[in-house]
Design a protein around this motif. Sequence first.
Motif, PDB file in Angstrom:
ATOM      1  N   GLY A 151      43.106  40.681  42.017  1.00  0.00           N
ATOM      2  CA  GLY A 151      42.127  41.683  41.641  1.00  0.00           C
ATOM      3  C   GLY A 151      42.436  43.048  42.226  1.00  0.00           C
ATOM      4  O   GLY A 151      43.576  43.344  42.603  1.00  0.00           O
ATOM      5  N   TYR A 152      41.413  43.833  42.304  1.00  0.00           N
ATOM      6  CA  TYR A 152      41.470  45.197  42.829  1.00  0.00           C
ATOM      7  C   TYR A 152      42.211  45.227  44.167  1.00  0.00           C
ATOM      8  O   TYR A 152      41.949  44.416  45.045  1.00  0.00           O
ATOM      9  CB  TYR A 152      40.025  45.675  42.992  1.00  0.00           C
ATOM     10  N   GLN A 153      43.169  46.093  44.294  1.00  0.00           N
ATOM     11  CA  GLN A 153      43.975  46.324  45.490  1.00  0.00           C
ATOM     12  C   GLN A 153      44.916  45.170  45.841  1.00  0.00           C
ATOM     13  O   GLN A 153      45.431  45.118  46.951  1.00  0.00           O
ATOM     14  CB  GLN A 153      43.100  46.707  46.686  1.00  0.00           C
ATOM     15  N   ASN A 154      45.135  44.244  44.890  1.00  0.00           N
ATOM     16  CA  ASN A 154      46.109  43.169  45.059  1.00  0.00           C
ATOM     17  C   ASN A 154      45.631  42.142  46.098  1.00  0.00           C
ATOM     18  O   ASN A 154      44.631  42.344  46.768  1.00  0.00           O
ATOM     19  CB  ASN A 154      47.475  43.746  45.437  1.00  0.00           C
ATOM     20  N   SER A 155      46.339  41.061  46.220  1.00  0.00           N
ATOM     21  CA  SER A 155      46.034  40.015  47.203  1.00  0.00           C
ATOM     22  C   SER A 155      47.109  40.030  48.279  1.00  0.00           C
ATOM     23  O   SER A 155      48.286  39.862  47.978  1.00  0.00           O
ATOM     24  CB  SER A 155      46.002  38.634  46.535  1.00  0.00           C
ATOM     25  N   GLY A 156      46.700  40.226  49.508  1.00  0.00           N
ATOM     26  CA  GLY A 156      47.645  40.355  50.611  1.00  0.00           C
ATOM     27  C   GLY A 156      47.955  39.041  51.304  1.00  0.00           C
ATOM     28  O   GLY A 156      47.621  37.948  50.825  1.00  0.00           O
ATOM     29  N   ALA A 157      48.578  39.166  52.462  1.00  0.00           N
ATOM     30  CA  ALA A 157      48.939  38.003  53.278  1.00  0.00           C
ATOM     31  C   ALA A 157      47.688  37.199  53.620  1.00  0.00           C
ATOM     32  O   ALA A 157      46.629  37.766  53.886  1.00  0.00           O
ATOM     33  CB  ALA A 157      49.644  38.472  54.544  1.00  0.00           C
ATOM     34  N   GLY A 158      47.805  35.908  53.588  1.00  0.00           N
ATOM     35  CA  GLY A 158      46.690  35.036  53.928  1.00  0.00           C
ATOM     36  C   GLY A 158      45.794  34.685  52.759  1.00  0.00           C
ATOM     37  O   GLY A 158      45.004  33.746  52.840  1.00  0.00           O
ATOM     38  N   HIS A 159      45.886  35.427  51.663  1.00  0.00           N
ATOM     39  CA  HIS A 159      45.092  35.119  50.467  1.00  0.00           C
ATOM     40  C   HIS A 159      45.669  33.869  49.819  1.00  0.00           C
ATOM     41  O   HIS A 159      46.886  33.674  49.800  1.00  0.00           O
ATOM     42  CB  HIS A 159      45.148  36.295  49.497  1.00  0.00           C
ATOM     43  N   TRP A 160      44.824  33.013  49.291  1.00  0.00           N
ATOM     44  CA  TRP A 160      45.288  31.771  48.675  1.00  0.00           C
ATOM     45  C   TRP A 160      46.296  32.035  47.555  1.00  0.00           C
ATOM     46  O   TRP A 160      47.230  31.251  47.382  1.00  0.00           O
ATOM     47  CB  TRP A 160      44.120  30.912  48.188  1.00  0.00           C
ATOM     48  N   GLN A 161      46.155  33.130  46.804  1.00  0.00           N
ATOM     49  CA  GLN A 161      47.126  33.411  45.752  1.00  0.00           C
ATOM     50  C   GLN A 161      48.523  33.652  46.344  1.00  0.00           C
ATOM     51  O   GLN A 161      49.512  33.134  45.845  1.00  0.00           O
ATOM     52  CB  GLN A 161      46.700  34.634  44.940  1.00  0.00           C
ATOM     53  N   THR A 162      48.573  34.450  47.385  1.00  0.00           N
ATOM     54  CA  THR A 162      49.850  34.754  48.041  1.00  0.00           C
ATOM     55  C   THR A 162      50.451  33.487  48.630  1.00  0.00           C
ATOM     56  O   THR A 162      51.660  33.239  48.506  1.00  0.00           O
ATOM     57  CB  THR A 162      49.638  35.815  49.133  1.00  0.00           C
ATOM     58  N   ARG A 163      49.626  32.667  49.235  1.00  0.00           N
ATOM     59  CA  ARG A 163      50.118  31.419  49.825  1.00  0.00           C
ATOM     60  C   ARG A 163      50.666  30.482  48.751  1.00  0.00           C
ATOM     61  O   ARG A 163      51.693  29.832  48.952  1.00  0.00           O
ATOM     62  CB  ARG A 163      49.005  30.770  50.643  1.00  0.00           C
ATOM     63  N   TRP A 164      49.979  30.398  47.623  1.00  0.00           N
ATOM     64  CA  TRP A 164      50.471  29.552  46.541  1.00  0.00           C
ATOM     65  C   TRP A 164      51.833  30.039  46.042  1.00  0.00           C
ATOM     66  O   TRP A 164      52.716  29.234  45.755  1.00  0.00           O
ATOM     67  CB  TRP A 164      49.474  29.513  45.391  1.00  0.00           C
ATOM     68  N   GLU A 165      51.997  31.342  45.932  1.00  0.00           N
ATOM     69  CA  GLU A 165      53.295  31.888  45.503  1.00  0.00           C
ATOM     70  C   GLU A 165      54.397  31.529  46.495  1.00  0.00           C
ATOM     71  O   GLU A 165      55.518  31.224  46.094  1.00  0.00           O
ATOM     72  CB  GLU A 165      53.222  33.408  45.389  1.00  0.00           C
ATOM     73  N   GLU A 166      54.080  31.588  47.767  1.00  0.00           N
ATOM     74  CA  GLU A 166      55.065  31.264  48.799  1.00  0.00           C
ATOM     75  C   GLU A 166      55.458  29.794  48.761  1.00  0.00           C
ATOM     76  O   GLU A 166      56.581  29.435  49.124  1.00  0.00           O
ATOM     77  CB  GLU A 166      54.514  31.627  50.181  1.00  0.00           C
TER      78      GLU A 166
END
Length: 186
Positions: A14-29
């Motif tokens: 969403g707005y301002q992207n998802s940073g470190a620690g966000h579940w979306q970022t973790r799933w990508e990793e």
Amino acid sequence: MSIRKQSTTLVLPGYQNSGAGHWQTRWEELNPAFVRVRMPDWDHPERDAWCRALDAAVAAADAPVVFAAHSLGCLTTAFWAAQYASAAQLAKVAGALLVALPDPGGAHFPRDARGFAPVPLKQLPFPTIVVASSDDPYGGVPFSQACASAWGSRWIDLGARGHINADSGLGDWDEGREWLDSFGPR
């Protein structure tokens, strides 16, 4: 015996992207089949630009495609499906996990976001799950329930988890991954 092809998961922050620690970022990793859709301007979102970016990402992906959307990414998904996508593009989508819907009429909706109201309230042409928090400052339960009902979505109340982001303490959010995986193999 037919073998189902592994899907590509398009991650829609969403707005301002998802940073470190966000579940979306973790799933990508954790999984290279998760691909973040890069929006033209994370801090000044415009519906048309975001929907066109999503359309290009779907066009570039092999079918099937699954969406893992958060906040304004959810509204982008709904607008894309209702007003931008071709039948061929829609046919590629196996499902969408829509988490923490923001209410464009709410007091905390980002004023920099333009064109996200009124929210399209018609059946989405692919399976969807809407996940809401009872204390989300950006979108209340009645709003998310109304959207889920109009879209033909399964609606899930996660309890008091704020905006269901990095501050919610979900970590890798295994429960969310299970819901996402219900749309097909990752």
